[in-house]
Design an enzyme around this catalytic site. Structure first.
Site, PDB file in Angstrom:
ATOM      1  N   ASP A 147       0.858  -1.179   0.000  1.00  0.00           N
ATOM      2  CA  ASP A 147       0.000   0.000   0.000  1.00  0.00           C
ATOM      3  C   ASP A 147       0.899   1.236   0.000  1.00  0.00           C
ATOM      4  O   ASP A 147       1.776   1.361   0.859  1.00  0.00           O
ATOM      5  CB  ASP A 147      -0.884  -0.011   1.261  1.00  0.00           C
ATOM      6  CG  ASP A 147      -2.295   0.452   0.972  1.00  0.00           C
ATOM      7  OD1 ASP A 147      -2.434   1.538   0.396  1.00  0.00           O
ATOM      8  OD2 ASP A 147      -3.239  -0.269   1.323  1.00  0.00           O
ATOM      9  N   ASP A 195      -3.117   4.669  -2.282  1.00  0.00           N
ATOM     10  CA  ASP A 195      -4.176   5.184  -1.414  1.00  0.00           C
ATOM     11  C   ASP A 195      -4.630   6.588  -1.839  1.00  0.00           C
ATOM     12  O   ASP A 195      -3.784   7.476  -2.037  1.00  0.00           O
ATOM     13  CB  ASP A 195      -3.613   5.249   0.018  1.00  0.00           C
ATOM     14  CG  ASP A 195      -4.672   5.523   1.060  1.00  0.00           C
ATOM     15  OD1 ASP A 195      -5.522   4.652   1.269  1.00  0.00           O
ATOM     16  OD2 ASP A 195      -4.635   6.613   1.674  1.00  0.00           O
ATOM     17  N   GLU A 235      -6.587   3.846  -5.728  1.00  0.00           N
ATOM     18  CA  GLU A 235      -7.859   4.010  -5.034  1.00  0.00           C
ATOM     19  C   GLU A 235      -8.437   5.373  -5.387  1.00  0.00           C
ATOM     20  O   GLU A 235      -7.740   6.390  -5.272  1.00  0.00           O
ATOM     21  CB  GLU A 235      -7.679   3.917  -3.520  1.00  0.00           C
ATOM     22  CG  GLU A 235      -9.026   3.903  -2.831  1.00  0.00           C
ATOM     23  CD  GLU A 235      -8.985   4.406  -1.396  1.00  0.00           C
ATOM     24  OE1 GLU A 235      -9.886   4.065  -0.634  1.00  0.00           O
ATOM     25  OE2 GLU A 235      -8.052   5.159  -1.036  1.00  0.00           O
ATOM     26  N   HIS A 284     -11.379  -3.391   3.557  1.00  0.00           N
ATOM     27  CA  HIS A 284     -11.331  -2.995   4.965  1.00  0.00           C
ATOM     28  C   HIS A 284     -12.080  -1.691   5.241  1.00  0.00           C
ATOM     29  O   HIS A 284     -12.153  -1.262   6.387  1.00  0.00           O
ATOM     30  CB  HIS A 284      -9.864  -2.830   5.370  1.00  0.00           C
ATOM     31  CG  HIS A 284      -9.213  -1.730   4.589  1.00  0.00           C
ATOM     32  ND1 HIS A 284      -9.012  -1.798   3.223  1.00  0.00           N
ATOM     33  CD2 HIS A 284      -8.756  -0.512   4.964  1.00  0.00           C
ATOM     34  CE1 HIS A 284      -8.457  -0.680   2.820  1.00  0.00           C
ATOM     35  NE2 HIS A 284      -8.284   0.128   3.843  1.00  0.00           N
ATOM     36  N   ASP A 285     -12.592  -1.035   4.208  1.00  0.00           N
ATOM     37  CA  ASP A 285     -13.263   0.254   4.406  1.00  0.00           C
ATOM     38  C   ASP A 285     -14.788   0.148   4.407  1.00  0.00           C
ATOM     39  O   ASP A 285     -15.463   1.173   4.562  1.00  0.00           O
ATOM     40  CB  ASP A 285     -12.856   1.238   3.307  1.00  0.00           C
ATOM     41  CG  ASP A 285     -11.456   1.774   3.540  1.00  0.00           C
ATOM     42  OD1 ASP A 285     -11.007   1.792   4.702  1.00  0.00           O
ATOM     43  OD2 ASP A 285     -10.801   2.167   2.549  1.00  0.00           O
TER      44      ASP A 285
HETATM   45  C1  NOJ Z   1      -8.253   4.874   2.114  1.00  0.00           C
HETATM   46  C2  NOJ Z   1      -7.938   3.662   2.952  1.00  0.00           C
HETATM   47  O1  NOJ Z   1      -8.419   2.513   2.327  1.00  0.00           O
HETATM   48  C3  NOJ Z   1      -8.543   3.914   4.298  1.00  0.00           C
HETATM   49  O2  NOJ Z   1      -8.525   2.779   5.113  1.00  0.00           O
HETATM   50  C4  NOJ Z   1      -7.816   5.063   4.933  1.00  0.00           C
HETATM   51  O3  NOJ Z   1      -8.415   5.377   6.173  1.00  0.00           O
HETATM   52  C5  NOJ Z   1      -7.843   6.304   4.046  1.00  0.00           C
HETATM   53  N1  NOJ Z   1      -7.600   6.021   2.673  1.00  0.00           N
HETATM   54  C6  NOJ Z   1      -6.797   7.282   4.489  1.00  0.00           C
HETATM   55  O4  NOJ Z   1      -5.532   6.764   4.231  1.00  0.00           O
END
Ligand code: NOJ
Length: 550
Positions: A99, A200, A254, A326-327
């Protein structure tokens, strides 16, 4: 030279390390645990692992607040453990994706510590601003996790920008020295042998000059001025030309709030700077903007998202495919049904695994884990959830406020992987894991599913193996049918003489099964189904079927 885009033939497994497997008995997942489970991951048919951050971090945002980009956190086993995992993965023919989190760092990163003291060359590594003349914040932007996006720093005597938590100051990517640091980080891991990066919130890295107020966004104010900001493509091109092009690696970006058209500016195979994109529309069929604004699940909205990306990227760019990470809360609890846990988990697997793109499977998804529902806010660990609980819906009852978190919280999907029905789900030998285990681990766990040929886990294995055998999935063209149906999702993938039809019911009732024109069902072979007794013209609740013509 034409690139060998090997990632197109692969399926990736996402490890969110804190909750995957504890190898050293301290209650938190680690790389020793991952090493133990490499064969398990491989046995799913996965060819690689994407690691959510495993760098040293105070853990203010589950590791997305990085204090040192060129090391591995001691609690995960440090660099030695990482090299062991990297080598073990490569020996098994698996790739490792790291990541890359460079929109922000931790406030405990050395760069920030020096920047706040104006020690060169770090003075302009972050986005610092004085208060406005009227004493107000520098602008009206919101952070995603903790109120407004500005935090006063007494040491420096200025505000710093943080689009996420207070402990996650945004880097100033306009500073060429910061971009040099990013290139150094990329080279460091690539030279060690890693195979790619998940980048990210990479579309946020360039902020509009002058950081103007945002009068457009209804929430998450500021996004208008930093999502797809003015120099984002230029900076990504710089990383590509100077580093990425010199290695056999791939990138996946992302990107919240991105349309397929916009995505092509980043991932078009001829001109893009990146290879794939994690879009959010496919996980937004039951919410608006983010999981914190829930809506009723709309199958049509979900289908439109998948279809749009399939149609609009065809021949131009490559999709990434996912239904969990995970989000977001667990997909069975959102798009499926806990009452039909087994059936709907399998159906959701078939629903996305036969589309064109590179699939990602999030830890625990392969056994159909469901949302965690703790009885108190004290049990949550995620910064976003804790802030939301204490600052929103204050006029509601305690029960309503908790229910809101159950439905929306990221921790709903961050509880330990349920390995067995032993204490703490076999995740750790410690007395207490860092976050509670979902109480349904005695019914839903890997050990029990290993032993059951009809389990969700073995369905994933079957579906992934089939996907890899079918040329029409990798090379074919997607077509959706009955798009107006609010019960069925049906699509085909066609490549010359090979064709599949994927039929998924999202209903908890028996449903009529119409067949699209031009499909001779008498000649079809049923190659996958989640019921032992499929019927000709009706579908069971949450049934899925995959038919093949060849
Ligand atoms: C996206 C990530 O997937 C998430 O888990 C994170 O809190 C935010 N970006 C900030 O890095």
């Amino acid at each position: 030279m034409e690139r060998n885009r090997w990632y197109k033939d692969m399926v990736f497994y996402q490890v969110w390390p804190r909750s995957f497997k504890d190898g050293d008995g301290d209650g938190m997942g680690d790389l020793l645990g991952v090493y133990e489970k490499l064969d398990y991951i491989k046995s799913l048919g996965c060819d690689g692992i994407w690691f959510s951050p495993i760098y040293p971090s105070p853990g203010a945002d589950g590791g997305y607040d990085i204090a040192d980009y060129m090391d591995i956190a001691p609690e995960f086993g440090g660099m030695e453990a990482f090299k062991k995992v990297l080598e073990g993965a490569h020996q098994r023919g698996m790739k490792i994706v790291m990541d890359l989190v460079v929109n922000h760092t931790s406030d405990e990163h050395e760069w920030f510590q020096k920047s706040r003291q104006r020690i060169e060359p770090y003075t302009d590594y972050y986005i610092w601003r004085p208060a406005r003349e009227d004493g107000k914040l520098p602008n009206n932007w919101d952070s995603f996790f903790e109120g407004k996006a500005w935090q006063w720093d007494d040491v420096r005597g200025e505000y710093y920008l943080h689009l996420f938590a207070v402990k996650q100051p945004d880097l100033n990517m306009d500073n060429p020295l910061v971009r040099e640091e990013v290139k150094k980080i990329l080279r460091f891991w690539l030279d060690m042998g890693v195979d790619g990066f998940r980048e990210d919130v990479i579309t946020y890295i360039s902020k509009k000059e002058g950081l103007p107020d945002d009068h457009i966004m209804p929430a998450s104010k500021g996004m208008t001025h930093y999502n797809h900001g003015p120099h984002v493509h230029e900076y990504l091109q710089e990383f590509k030309e100077e580093v990425l092009d010199h290695y056999d690696c791939f990138t996946i970006a992302e990107a919240p709030l991105v349309s397929p058209k916009k995505a092509l500016e980043y991932i078009d195979e001829e001109q893009g700077q990146l290879d794939m994109m994690i879009q959010f529309q496919c996980v937004s069929a039951d919410c608006f903007l983010s999981d914190y604004y829930p809506m009723k699940f709309s199958l049509r909205r979900m289908k439109k998202a998948f279809s749009d990306w399939q149609y609009k990227l065809e021949n131009k760019a490559w999709n990434s495919l996912y239904i969990e990470n995970h989000d977001h809360p667990r997909i069975v609890s959102r798009y499926g049904s806990e009452a039909f846990q087994k059936e709907s988990a399998k159906m959701l697997a078939a629903m996305y695994l036969f589309q064109k793109g590179t699939p990602f499977v999030y830890q625990g998804q392969e056994i159909g884990m469901t949302n965690w529902r703790p009885d108190s806010i004290e049990k949550y660990r995620d910064v976003q959830t804790i802030w939301n609980y204490h600052n929103t819906a204050l006029n509601k009852t305690e029960e309503q406020r908790l229910q809101r978190q159950w439905r929306s919280a990221r921790d709903s999907a961050r509880t330990p992987v349920q390995w067995s029905d032993e204490k703490n789900a076999g995740f750790t030998t410690a007395e207490t894991p860092w976050i509670e285990v979902n109480e349904n681990y005695t019914q839903i766990n890997v050990a029990q599913q290993e032993a059951d040929p009809d389990s969700v886990l073995n369905f994933y294995r079957k579906a992934i193996a089939l996907r890899k055998k079918l040329r029409c999935v990798r090379h074919g063209v997607y077509q959706e049918y009955f798009h107006a149906s609010d019960k069925l999702y049906m699509y085909s993938m066609t490549e010359e003489s090979q064709k599949i039809l994927v039929v998924c019911s999202f209903s908890d009732q028996e449903t009529k099964f119409p067949t699209p024109k031009d499909f001779d069902m008498d000649k079809a072979q049923l190659i996958l189904c989640n019921y032992p007794d499929p019927k000709k013209n009706t579908l069971h609740p949450y049934e899925c079927k995959v038919y093949l013509w060849k």
